[in-house]
Design a protein around this motif. Sequence first.
Motif, PDB file in Angstrom:
ATOM      1  N   SER A  35      43.904  34.970  36.303  1.00  0.00           N
ATOM      2  CA  SER A  35      42.826  34.761  37.274  1.00  0.00           C
ATOM      3  C   SER A  35      42.711  33.293  37.695  1.00  0.00           C
ATOM      4  CB  SER A  35      41.494  35.279  36.738  1.00  0.00           C
ATOM      5  OG  SER A  35      41.061  34.512  35.648  1.00  0.00           O
ATOM      6  N   GLN A  65      47.513  31.920  44.532  1.00  0.00           N
ATOM      7  CA  GLN A  65      48.614  32.588  45.222  1.00  0.00           C
ATOM      8  C   GLN A  65      49.520  31.515  45.814  1.00  0.00           C
ATOM      9  OE1 GLN A  65      47.387  35.312  48.246  1.00  0.00           O
ATOM     10  NE2 GLN A  65      49.457  35.724  48.906  1.00  0.00           N
ATOM     11  N   GLU A 110      45.574  41.096  39.247  1.00  0.00           N
ATOM     12  CA  GLU A 110      45.793  39.658  39.384  1.00  0.00           C
ATOM     13  C   GLU A 110      47.255  39.365  39.727  1.00  0.00           C
ATOM     14  OE1 GLU A 110      43.739  37.165  39.620  1.00  0.00           O
ATOM     15  OE2 GLU A 110      41.936  38.309  39.154  1.00  0.00           O
ATOM     16  N   ARG A 143      47.644  39.988  43.316  1.00  0.00           N
ATOM     17  CA  ARG A 143      47.045  38.892  44.085  1.00  0.00           C
ATOM     18  C   ARG A 143      47.950  37.667  44.089  1.00  0.00           C
ATOM     19  NH1 ARG A 143      44.851  34.382  42.868  1.00  0.00           N
ATOM     20  NH2 ARG A 143      44.739  34.814  40.639  1.00  0.00           N
ATOM     21  N   LYS A 170      35.450  43.535  38.908  1.00  0.00           N
ATOM     22  CA  LYS A 170      36.456  42.496  39.128  1.00  0.00           C
ATOM     23  C   LYS A 170      37.763  43.103  39.638  1.00  0.00           C
ATOM     24  CE  LYS A 170      39.020  38.794  36.821  1.00  0.00           C
ATOM     25  NZ  LYS A 170      39.181  38.033  38.026  1.00  0.00           N
ATOM     26  N   ASP A 223      37.135  44.096  43.183  1.00  0.00           N
ATOM     27  CA  ASP A 223      37.041  42.895  44.015  1.00  0.00           C
ATOM     28  C   ASP A 223      38.428  42.296  44.281  1.00  0.00           C
ATOM     29  OD1 ASP A 223      35.554  40.778  45.373  1.00  0.00           O
ATOM     30  OD2 ASP A 223      36.203  39.530  43.689  1.00  0.00           O
ATOM     31  N   THR A 224      39.245  42.238  43.250  1.00  0.00           N
ATOM     32  CA  THR A 224      40.594  41.681  43.434  1.00  0.00           C
ATOM     33  C   THR A 224      41.395  42.545  44.396  1.00  0.00           C
ATOM     34  OG1 THR A 224      40.514  40.754  41.210  1.00  0.00           O
ATOM     35  CG2 THR A 224      42.680  40.914  42.237  1.00  0.00           C
ATOM     36  N   GLN A 236      40.326  41.801  47.873  1.00  0.00           N
ATOM     37  CA  GLN A 236      40.871  40.539  48.365  1.00  0.00           C
ATOM     38  C   GLN A 236      42.248  40.740  48.980  1.00  0.00           C
ATOM     39  OE1 GLN A 236      40.910  37.465  45.398  1.00  0.00           O
ATOM     40  NE2 GLN A 236      38.816  37.879  44.795  1.00  0.00           N
ATOM     41  N   ASN A 279      43.075  43.070  50.816  1.00  0.00           N
ATOM     42  CA  ASN A 279      42.926  43.775  52.082  1.00  0.00           C
ATOM     43  C   ASN A 279      43.584  43.022  53.231  1.00  0.00           C
ATOM     44  OD1 ASN A 279      41.986  45.766  53.853  1.00  0.00           O
ATOM     45  ND2 ASN A 279      40.199  44.557  54.346  1.00  0.00           N
ATOM     46  N   CYS A 280      43.556  41.710  53.174  1.00  0.00           N
ATOM     47  CA  CYS A 280      44.143  40.932  54.263  1.00  0.00           C
ATOM     48  C   CYS A 280      45.669  40.929  54.198  1.00  0.00           C
ATOM     49  CB  CYS A 280      43.617  39.507  54.244  1.00  0.00           C
ATOM     50  SG  CYS A 280      44.045  38.615  52.746  1.00  0.00           S
TER      51      CYS A 280
END
Length: 132
Positions: free
Chosen positions: A10, A14, A64, A67, A107, A110-111, A114, A116-117
């Motif tokens: 975490s 990136q 993670e 991500r 969490k 949520d990750t 994130q 999604n983009c």
Amino acid sequence: FGQKAANALSNLEQSPEPQTAKEVQAMKKREDALKPLTDAVVCGSLLHHDDKDVKLLVAICVTELFRVKAPKPPFEDMYLRDVFKLIIGLFVDLADTANPLFSKRVKVLDTMAQLNCEVEIYVYILSAAARA
């Protein structure tokens, strides 16, 4: 493994797409450092562990890794189906907001949100799931 791995992941940023030979070398070094963790998740019994707490920690590590390595998936196609079954299986317990692990489940969600983009990763995942 476990909480230490989840915390360490975490804290990783990136990596941007490497532009120079030095950046390519740094990315390769990072990939080599992450490989044992990635392999432990999919090649060992962690992905299919029976304990809910272990599954949750594995899911945190998995999300993670997605991500950190986006837009490329951190796992080979043959493992993606099981990885996403693990993640989706955690969402069932999101209704239990009194559970002490609720914030960790959020969490994971949520990750994933994130990511999604990162349209490319979803296209890749969907095509891998279709082949599986």
